[in-house]
Design an enzyme around this catalytic site. Structure first.
Site, short mmCIF file in Angstrom:
data_model
loop_
_atom_site.label_atom_id
_atom_site.label_comp_id
_atom_site.label_asym_id
_atom_site.label_seq_id
_atom_site.Cartn_x
_atom_site.Cartn_y
_atom_site.Cartn_z
N ALA A 180 1.09 -3.28 6.45
CA ALA A 180 2.40 -3.06 7.08
C ALA A 180 2.37 -3.06 8.60
O ALA A 180 3.38 -2.73 9.23
CB ALA A 180 3.08 -1.79 6.57
N ALA A 181 1.26 -3.48 9.21
CA ALA A 181 1.24 -3.59 10.69
C ALA A 181 2.30 -4.59 11.14
O ALA A 181 3.15 -4.30 11.99
CB ALA A 181 -0.13 -4.03 11.17
N GLY A 182 2.24 -5.77 10.54
CA GLY A 182 3.19 -6.82 10.91
C GLY A 182 4.63 -6.41 10.59
O GLY A 182 5.55 -6.69 11.36
N ASP A 183 4.82 -5.73 9.47
CA ASP A 183 6.19 -5.31 9.08
C ASP A 183 6.74 -4.27 10.05
O ASP A 183 7.92 -4.31 10.41
CB ASP A 183 6.18 -4.71 7.66
CG ASP A 183 5.73 -5.72 6.63
OD1 ASP A 183 5.91 -6.94 6.86
OD2 ASP A 183 5.21 -5.30 5.58
N GLY A 197 -1.70 3.41 3.81
CA GLY A 197 -0.47 3.12 3.06
C GLY A 197 0.51 2.28 3.85
O GLY A 197 0.22 1.84 4.97
P1 ATP Z 1 -0.30 -7.36 8.23
O1 ATP Z 1 -1.68 -6.74 8.30
O2 ATP Z 1 0.77 -6.35 8.11
O3 ATP Z 1 -0.18 -8.51 7.25
P2 ATP Z 1 0.19 -9.46 10.13
O4 ATP Z 1 -0.95 -10.35 9.73
O5 ATP Z 1 1.56 -9.87 9.76
O6 ATP Z 1 -0.08 -7.96 9.70
P3 ATP Z 1 -0.95 -9.03 12.74
O7 ATP Z 1 -0.94 -10.11 13.73
O8 ATP Z 1 -2.26 -8.73 12.08
O9 ATP Z 1 0.22 -9.30 11.70
O10 ATP Z 1 -0.47 -7.66 13.42
C1 ATP Z 1 0.83 -7.44 13.91
C2 ATP Z 1 0.76 -6.57 15.16
O11 ATP Z 1 0.14 -5.32 14.80
C3 ATP Z 1 -0.13 -7.14 16.27
O12 ATP Z 1 0.62 -8.00 17.13
C4 ATP Z 1 -0.58 -5.88 16.98
O13 ATP Z 1 0.39 -5.44 17.89
C5 ATP Z 1 -0.71 -4.87 15.84
N1 ATP Z 1 -2.11 -4.84 15.34
C6 ATP Z 1 -2.61 -5.50 14.27
N2 ATP Z 1 -3.94 -5.26 14.12
C7 ATP Z 1 -4.27 -4.42 15.13
C8 ATP Z 1 -5.49 -3.78 15.53
N3 ATP Z 1 -6.65 -3.97 14.87
N4 ATP Z 1 -5.47 -2.97 16.63
C9 ATP Z 1 -4.31 -2.76 17.30
N5 ATP Z 1 -3.11 -3.32 16.97
C10 ATP Z 1 -3.10 -4.15 15.90
O1 RIB Z 2 3.12 -6.59 4.43
C1 RIB Z 2 2.62 -5.57 3.59
C2 RIB Z 2 3.27 -5.62 2.25
O2 RIB Z 2 2.95 -6.85 1.65
C3 RIB Z 2 2.79 -4.55 1.30
O3 RIB Z 2 3.53 -3.35 1.40
C4 RIB Z 2 2.86 -5.21 -0.05
O4 RIB Z 2 3.94 -4.79 -0.83
C5 RIB Z 2 2.90 -6.72 0.23
O5 RIB Z 2 3.95 -7.33 -0.29
#
Ligand code: ATP
Ligand code: RIB
Length: 301
Positions: free
Chosen positions: A249-252, A287
């Site tokens: 959920a980092a990207g979300d 989570g």
């Molecule tokens: P997800 O893991 O939710 O699928 P994503 O692949 O859509 O994420 P990322 O580019 O990995 O997107 O991360 C989105 C944002 O979260 C980044 O631009 C950054 O600001 C933050 N982020 C992700 N990973 C890290 C990290 N290891 N340390 C600090 N910030 C992070």
């Molecule tokens: O981006 C994270 C989400 O992707 C999780 O909460 C999971 O439900 C998956 O769909």
């Protein structure tokens, strides 16, 4: 006040941590099992609502225990779920997530997320959207419905944010309906054939998606932050340095907070600073929705 309207997925995430990933035919010991609300759509809505934006969800769940729990938790975070459909026959979406060394692998059963049809979304948007509202969607619902929803949202004068995740191609004719396209590196490669890494390749990938018609493009680069265009100028914001617990959920979180800031008419660069801080806080916790921070925590340094 402008509202954030999210059309997207609601999943129950079944998360387990392991010391190493199992090989084919092997069983490994896991720990920290957690059943917690997730789904890209739900997570983005929760991030916007926890930041303080009036937030509405368009989605579909089943009549099962997971569906009931997802709605209860979303409502608890003040996401308006009045437009969430409850399917009589389908099963709520489920994501099985294995976490290993902070990173994750996900298997998704889309279930009722795929029951939403273009006419369903159109009917709701016509009733609840106002010009200037922020519309957010991703690719965990049925592809045609997602693409059509961007077109409808735009017709109604909304500002559209599209996060084409999990990665699937965007047909060229839909690019002009996208105000802000937010992709990670894998998704950018999927759309353009260019894997964005250093500044030059990021620029090339962004330009390629802009040429197709997206007004603004943002690439998130994990621990390296994000890069985006404002007009013809590239801007980048570094990530915060934090200890990674779980990146789910980092990207979300990033996208939900970005949407909430844009609903307050903040400038894009300031919005990205809030989103970056919020995403960093999310990955320091285990989570999905439960890890997303509240506004008070998100003041950029
Ligand atoms: P997800 O893991 O939710 O699928 P994503 O692949 O859509 O994420 P990322 O580019 O990995 O997107 O991360 C989105 C944002 O979260 C980044 O631009 C950054 O600001 C933050 N982020 C992700 N990973 C890290 C990290 N290891 N340390 C600090 N910030 C992070
Ligand atoms: O981006 C994270 C989400 O992707 C999780 O909460 C999971 O439900 C998956 O769909």
């Amino acid at each position: 006040m402008k509202q954030v309207i999210v059309f997207g997925s609601l999943n129950m995430d079944l998360t387990i941590r392991c010391e190493r990933m199992p090989q084919q035919g092997e069983t490994v010991e896991g720990s920290n099992f957690l059943s917690n609300p997730g789904g890209k759509g739900g997570n983005q809505a929760v991030a916007a609502a926890k930041f303080g934006a009036p937030t509405r969800m368009i989605a579909c769940v089943g009549q099962d225990v997971f569906g009931k729990k997802l709605l209860e938790v979303l409502c608890g975070y003040r996401v308006d779920c009045g437009e969430v459909k409850v399917s009589e026959t389908g099963q709520t979406g489920v994501a099985v997530i294995t976490c290993h060394e902070g990173d994750n692998r996900i298997i998704l059963s889309s279930g009722t997320n795929h029951e939403m049809k273009p006419a369903d979304v159109r009917e709701v948007l016509q009733r609840i959207a106002a010009p200037g509202d922020i519309f957010v969607t991703q690719y965990e619902c049925e592809q045609n419905t997602v693409l059509a929803s961007l077109e409808y949202a735009r017709e109604l004068g909304m500002y559209t944010i599209f996060n084409p995740a999990p990665a699937k191609i965007i047909p060229e004719k839909y690019y002009p309906f996208i105000d802000l396209l937010v992709v990670n590196q894998t998704e950018a490669k999927y759309q353009t054939g260019i894997f964005p890494k250093e500044e030059e390749s990021c620029k090339q990938a962004i330009e390629s998606m802009r040429r197709l018609g997206a007004k603004q493009v943002m690439i998130t680069l994990g621990s390296r932050g994000s890069i985006f265009n404002i007009g013809d100028t590239m801007h980048s914001i570094p990530a915060q340095r934090v200890e990674v617990v779980d990146t789910t959920a980092a990207g979300d979180t990033f996208i939900g907070v970005l949407a909430a800031c844009l609903a307050e008419d903040k400038e894009l660069e300031e919005s990205v600073r809030f989103a970056t801080k919020a995403a960093a806080l999310t990955i320091m916790r285990y989570g999905a929705q439960q890890a997303i921070p509240y506004r008070e925590e998100c003041e950029p340094n």
